[in-house]
Design a protein around this motif. Sequence first.
Motif, mmCIF file in Angstrom:
data_model
loop_
_atom_site.group_PDB
_atom_site.id
_atom_site.type_symbol
_atom_site.label_atom_id
_atom_site.label_comp_id
_atom_site.label_asym_id
_atom_site.label_seq_id
_atom_site.Cartn_x
_atom_site.Cartn_y
_atom_site.Cartn_z
ATOM 1 N N SER A 96 8.609 5.772 -12.275
ATOM 2 C CA SER A 96 7.842 6.131 -13.169
ATOM 3 C C SER A 96 8.030 4.056 -13.821
ATOM 4 O O SER A 96 8.766 3.124 -13.826
ATOM 5 N N TYR B 94 -1.134 4.764 -14.554
ATOM 6 C CA TYR B 94 -0.378 4.450 -13.290
ATOM 7 C C TYR B 94 0.439 6.090 -13.355
ATOM 8 O O TYR B 94 0.373 6.645 -13.744
ATOM 9 N N SER B 95 1.475 6.368 -12.199
ATOM 10 C CA SER B 95 2.286 7.390 -11.912
ATOM 11 C C SER B 95 2.947 6.699 -10.198
ATOM 12 O O SER B 95 2.660 5.686 -10.179
ATOM 13 N N SER C 296 2.027 0.922 -19.484
ATOM 14 C CA SER C 296 1.356 0.885 -18.918
ATOM 15 C C SER C 296 -0.405 0.342 -19.738
ATOM 16 O O SER C 296 -0.203 1.257 -20.129
ATOM 17 N N ASP D 162 0.658 -1.160 -0.191
ATOM 18 C CA ASP D 162 -0.006 0.155 -0.015
ATOM 19 C C ASP D 162 0.750 1.029 0.575
ATOM 20 O O ASP D 162 -0.046 2.204 -0.057
ATOM 21 N N SER E 56 1.543 6.428 -7.137
ATOM 22 C CA SER E 56 0.683 4.684 -7.056
ATOM 23 C C SER E 56 1.381 3.810 -6.273
ATOM 24 O O SER E 56 2.444 4.474 -6.061
ATOM 25 N N SER E 57 0.730 3.211 -5.953
ATOM 26 C CA SER E 57 0.735 1.694 -4.653
ATOM 27 C C SER E 57 1.669 1.008 -4.929
ATOM 28 O O SER E 57 2.232 0.806 -7.035
ATOM 29 N N TYR E 58 2.522 -0.308 -4.307
ATOM 30 C CA TYR E 58 4.205 -1.159 -5.048
ATOM 31 C C TYR E 58 2.741 -2.077 -5.505
ATOM 32 O O TYR E 58 3.075 -2.704 -6.086
ATOM 33 N N ARG F 94 0.079 -1.675 -7.218
ATOM 34 C CA ARG F 94 -1.158 -1.119 -8.838
ATOM 35 C C ARG F 94 0.547 -1.325 -9.284
ATOM 36 O O ARG F 94 0.272 -1.341 -10.597
ATOM 37 N N ALA F 95 2.082 -1.134 -8.758
ATOM 38 C CA ALA F 95 2.739 -0.986 -9.854
ATOM 39 C C ALA F 95 3.259 -2.559 -10.203
ATOM 40 O O ALA F 95 3.470 -3.320 -11.094
ATOM 41 N N VAL G 260 3.111 4.161 -1.174
ATOM 42 C CA VAL G 260 3.523 4.776 -2.678
ATOM 43 C C VAL G 260 4.785 4.426 -3.590
ATOM 44 O O VAL G 260 6.318 4.046 -2.648
#
Length: 327
Positions: free
Chosen positions: A53, A61-62, A57, A47, A65-67, A69-70, A49
């Motif tokens: 980059s 995503y930016s 994607s 959870d 975003s969370s790990y 989501r990465a 940040v």
Amino acid sequence: MTARAARRWAIQAPLLLAVGGLFVFAYLNARDNLRALGIPTSFAFLDDVAGFSINQSLIPYSPLSSYGRALLVGLLNTLMVSALSGLFATLIGFAMGFARLSRNLALSRLAGAYVAIVRNLPLLLQILFWYVAVLAPLPGPADSYHFAGFYLNNRGLSGPALSFAHGWPVADWPVFDSAVNPFNVAGGWRLAPEACALILGLSIYTGSYIAEIVRAGVQSVPQGQSEAAAALGLSASQARRLVIRPQAMRVILPPLISQYLAMTKNSSLAAFVGFADLMQVSGTILNQTGAALQVIALVMALYLGLSLATLVLVRLYERRLRWGGRT
């Protein structure tokens, strides 16, 4: 339960308990050692940040975003590369496999040379060749190669996409406009050059193995089958489609499954060209968080899931071919 089955369980149950206990002991020992070193042992870091980059994607995503989501972005990128490479490798492999069986000597020799050369060159070398020698020297976005709505430049490949921004599907055509985006083509979809190199390398390399599988599968069908089809009045194309191909596919599918599984795992070579697949993203997360045990466990589980999903899909298709036989 019969007496024989009871004896089997009496022997196997202690062994299973011992193996399970060994895994539990190893987990608890690793957890205590990691805690003693101040290394996180939970999955709460997912959870946090991410702060880095990603060059490709399929979902928003930016760096904020969370790990978690990465990791999802990396997984989707791996799925995309595996699906496209599998499609192109199948088309190349079947085309070259049938070309090797052609009565046209030049075509047969050309297909044989392709198989011999590509199979004996390391996959990593081929991926680097496409990335460094072919894609990197391409012109910039302002001088893109433009054909049928597609743009090819050193920023990757762009093409038309469907947009639902207004509630109904409309074509979103890529276009280069220096006032909108002076560094790249705007609109449509885009494949980063790293993704293009990976897909080209995997497709051509895996296609060479599929070509040999197809050739061997077709040659495994007895010659008498073709003669029987001709005696029934079937043309050569009808005999290939209705008689030869169904029998050959039963021989082709088992090794074809192995090639798809190997290709999915070979996609992890994306890290060498900087493409943000599951392996590359997870490596960045591991370096930033130090959560080695959790990240490695997640990556192993995800790759296992991808392989099992591929296996299930091909097995379902294989069962459809077994008409009139055992399932």
